[in-house]
Design a protein around this motif. Structure first.
Motif, PDB file in Angstrom:
ATOM      1  N   GLY A  70       0.805  -1.213   0.000  1.00 51.47           N
ATOM      2  CA  GLY A  70       0.000   0.000   0.000  1.00 51.47           C
ATOM      3  C   GLY A  70       0.835   1.258   0.000  1.00 51.47           C
ATOM      4  N   TYR A  71       0.151   2.393   0.135  1.00 52.63           N
ATOM      5  CA  TYR A  71       0.827   3.690   0.111  1.00 52.63           C
ATOM      6  C   TYR A  71       1.269   4.130   1.503  1.00 52.63           C
ATOM      7  CZ  TYR A  71      -1.437   3.834  -4.479  1.00 52.63           C
ATOM      8  OH  TYR A  71      -1.881   3.538  -5.736  1.00 52.63           O
ATOM      9  N   GLY A  72       0.746   3.461   2.532  1.00 52.85           N
ATOM     10  CA  GLY A  72       1.228   3.705   3.887  1.00 52.85           C
ATOM     11  C   GLY A  72       0.782   4.989   4.529  1.00 52.85           C
ATOM     12  N   ALA A  73      -0.300   5.600   4.036  1.00 49.76           N
ATOM     13  CA  ALA A  73      -0.790   6.819   4.676  1.00 49.76           C
ATOM     14  C   ALA A  73      -1.360   6.469   6.051  1.00 49.76           C
ATOM     15  CB  ALA A  73      -1.868   7.475   3.818  1.00 49.76           C
ATOM     16  N   GLU A  74      -1.228   7.403   6.982  1.00 48.84           N
ATOM     17  CA  GLU A  74      -1.708   7.158   8.334  1.00 48.84           C
ATOM     18  C   GLU A  74      -3.238   7.114   8.340  1.00 48.84           C
ATOM     19  OE1 GLU A  74      -1.395   9.112  12.837  1.00 48.84           O
ATOM     20  OE2 GLU A  74      -0.242   9.930  11.162  1.00 48.84           O
ATOM     21  N   ARG A  75      -3.791   6.080   8.986  1.00 52.49           N
ATOM     22  CA  ARG A  75      -5.231   5.948   9.062  1.00 52.49           C
ATOM     23  C   ARG A  75      -5.814   7.035   9.934  1.00 52.49           C
ATOM     24  NH1 ARG A  75      -7.700   1.139   8.822  1.00 52.49           N
ATOM     25  NH2 ARG A  75      -9.570   2.372   9.209  1.00 52.49           N
ATOM     26  N   SER A  76      -6.865   7.683   9.461  1.00 50.99           N
ATOM     27  CA  SER A  76      -7.526   8.726  10.235  1.00 50.99           C
ATOM     28  C   SER A  76      -9.034   8.601  10.067  1.00 50.99           C
ATOM     29  CB  SER A  76      -7.072  10.123   9.782  1.00 50.99           C
ATOM     30  OG  SER A  76      -7.901  11.135  10.348  1.00 50.99           O
ATOM     31  N   PRO A  77      -9.751   8.108  11.085  1.00 51.52           N
ATOM     32  CA  PRO A  77     -11.207   8.026  11.000  1.00 51.52           C
ATOM     33  C   PRO A  77     -11.872   9.369  10.727  1.00 51.52           C
ATOM     34  CG  PRO A  77     -10.426   6.652  12.790  1.00 51.52           C
ATOM     35  CD  PRO A  77      -9.240   7.441  12.304  1.00 51.52           C
ATOM     36  N   VAL A  78     -11.283  10.461  11.231  1.00 50.19           N
ATOM     37  CA  VAL A  78     -11.872  11.781  10.977  1.00 50.19           C
ATOM     38  C   VAL A  78     -11.759  12.131   9.494  1.00 50.19           C
ATOM     39  CG1 VAL A  78     -11.731  14.248  11.479  1.00 50.19           C
ATOM     40  CG2 VAL A  78     -11.418  12.587  13.327  1.00 50.19           C
ATOM     41  N   GLU A  96     -10.395   7.640  16.446  1.00 43.95           N
ATOM     42  CA  GLU A  96      -9.018   7.996  16.113  1.00 43.95           C
ATOM     43  C   GLU A  96      -8.115   7.977  17.337  1.00 43.95           C
ATOM     44  OE1 GLU A  96      -6.955  11.720  13.763  1.00 43.95           O
ATOM     45  OE2 GLU A  96      -8.672  10.660  12.907  1.00 43.95           O
ATOM     46  N   GLN A  97      -8.674   8.318  18.491  1.00 41.76           N
ATOM     47  CA  GLN A  97      -7.897   8.332  19.729  1.00 41.76           C
ATOM     48  C   GLN A  97      -7.822   6.955  20.392  1.00 41.76           C
ATOM     49  OE1 GLN A  97      -8.764  11.873  22.365  1.00 41.76           O
ATOM     50  NE2 GLN A  97     -10.326  12.257  20.799  1.00 41.76           N
ATOM     51  N   GLY A  98      -8.478   5.969  19.780  1.00 39.80           N
ATOM     52  CA  GLY A  98      -8.447   4.634  20.348  1.00 39.80           C
ATOM     53  C   GLY A  98      -9.357   4.455  21.545  1.00 39.80           C
ATOM     54  N   LEU A  99     -10.331   5.353  21.714  1.00 37.00           N
ATOM     55  CA  LEU A  99     -11.255   5.280  22.839  1.00 37.00           C
ATOM     56  C   LEU A  99     -12.406   4.328  22.516  1.00 37.00           C
ATOM     57  CD1 LEU A  99     -11.475   9.105  23.656  1.00 37.00           C
ATOM     58  CD2 LEU A  99      -9.983   7.404  24.718  1.00 37.00           C
ATOM     59  N   ASP A 100     -13.129   3.925  23.543  1.00 36.54           N
ATOM     60  CA  ASP A 100     -14.314   3.108  23.341  1.00 36.54           C
ATOM     61  C   ASP A 100     -15.441   4.014  22.857  1.00 36.54           C
ATOM     62  OD1 ASP A 100     -16.427   1.395  23.321  1.00 36.54           O
ATOM     63  OD2 ASP A 100     -16.401   0.938  25.475  1.00 36.54           O
TER      64      ASP A 100
END
Length: 364
Positions: A62-70, A303-307
């Protein structure tokens, strides 16, 4: 301090998807809806945008871009503003690939992810929804029973995007210790892929049902391997994604109704000057903004890994209800033209209604 300003990367992604949605998706949406099919060339065109490959690590092609749910929520809204059906079609491969990239074992990542980074369109799909009254994705009726060292899957799934072409399905089921997910190839013994469903909205998108009659899967087909995965996070991501799509469609309704109301003349003046119409449009704008901010809140928690379980459920429920309200009011603004195919609002109403009831009915 809370800021709603987009980063440079997010603004670039929004602008790029805005252009693609307006120039490509919107013009072809009605024809595809009428034909109840999406041609193969569209999938290849969307594939070349790299929407899936960009979020897969370079080590797997892949292109390796950082995953961002926002950022993903922003992209989904813009694509859905063009057309919800084609937005889902373009991102359907990500339903499978992102789950494997996020929570798959090293072996699963090496086996499945490279196929999503090639030059030709490739897809897997997420089998989450079920055709049962009062369905709750956090408590599916599909079961995964231990059988020897592996598992036996039983149950039914519905509304599986691109189920007619997906190479693999990520099947969410109820295991001995709660939610679980399994990677099932389309040729698995005991798996039946039903005919393409006939839906009220999203007519062009091929969705299928799955019947699992004792489908046997090996331990290495369990998402995450022996340790399993946080499947509730996948459910939360799905809910926020649907809410982002509904926000995009709602904005499309509003953006269509405002100029229409300024041009439509009744009793010698534009209907936009009538308080009943002006106040209705104002309330629609307020709800669109509220929906977007709720989606971003849910995406930010992911994105912050919260529940984000509670927030994601609230976001999905609220946005589904208000999106239907906006679409219904859009039809009211157009009056008799609201259900005429010359205008896209009736199509958007059907899209919203279909997406809104995936987890049960909502009111107007």
């Amino acid at each position: 301090m809370i800021s709603f300003a987009l980063t440079d990367e997010q603004a670039s992604a929004r602008d790029a998807m805005q252009g693609f949605a307006g120039d490509v998706l919107r013009p072809m949406a009605r024809d595809y809806d009428e034909a109840a099919a999406i041609p193969a060339e569209f999938f290849q065109q969307a594939w070349e945008l790299g929407l899936t490959a960009t979020q897969i690590p370079e080590s797997y092609g892949g292109y390796g871009a950082e995953r961002s749910p926002v950022t993903n929520a922003i992209v989904l809204e813009e694509l859905a503003h063009g057309d919800a059906t084609l937005a889902i079609a373009a991102l359907a491969p990500s339903l499978f690939a992102n789950a494997v990239a996020d929570q798959g074992s090293d072996e699963q990542k090496r086996e499945y992810l490279p196929a999503f980074c090639g030059e030709k369109f490739h897809t897997g799909s997420l089998a989450l929804n079920e055709p049962t009254p009062g369905f709750d994705p956090a408590a599916p009726r599909a079961t995964a029973e231990k059988k020897g060292s592996g598992y036996s899957l039983r149950g039914e799934k519905c509304f599986v995007p691109l189920g007619d072409t997906a190479a693999h399905f990520l099947v969410v089921a109820r295991g001995e210790q709660g939610l679980d997910a399994f990677i099932v190839p389309r040729d698995a013994s005991g798996l039946t892929i039903t005919e393409v469903e006939k839906n009220l909205g999203l007519k062009a998108l091929a969705t299928n049902g799955l019947r699992l009659d004792g489908v046997e899967v090996a331990p290495e087909q369990r998402l995450g391997g022996p340790a399993g995965a946080d499947v509730q996070r996948i459910v939360n991501q799905s809910r926020v994604a649907i809410a982002a799509i509904l926000t995009g469609v709602s904005r499309a309704v509003l953006d269509y109704c405002v100029p229409y109301s300024k041009e439509r003349v009744a009793f010698d003046e534009p209907i936009a000057k009538k308080q009943s119409i002006a106040f209705r449009l104002s309330d629609m704008q307020i709800e669109c903004n509220a929906m977007r901010h709720l989606v971003w809140q849910g995406a930010s928690q992911l994105e912050q890994g919260l529940d984000a379980t509670r927030t994601a459920r609230f976001v999905k429920t609220y946005v589904a209800e208000k999106a239907l309200w906006i679409a219904d009011n859009g039809i009211q603004v157009l009056g008799g033209h609201g259900f005429i195919r010359e205008h896209p609002v009736e199509m958007w109403f059907r899209h919203v209604r279909t997406l809104g009831v995936l987890e049960g009915t909502v009111g107007v």
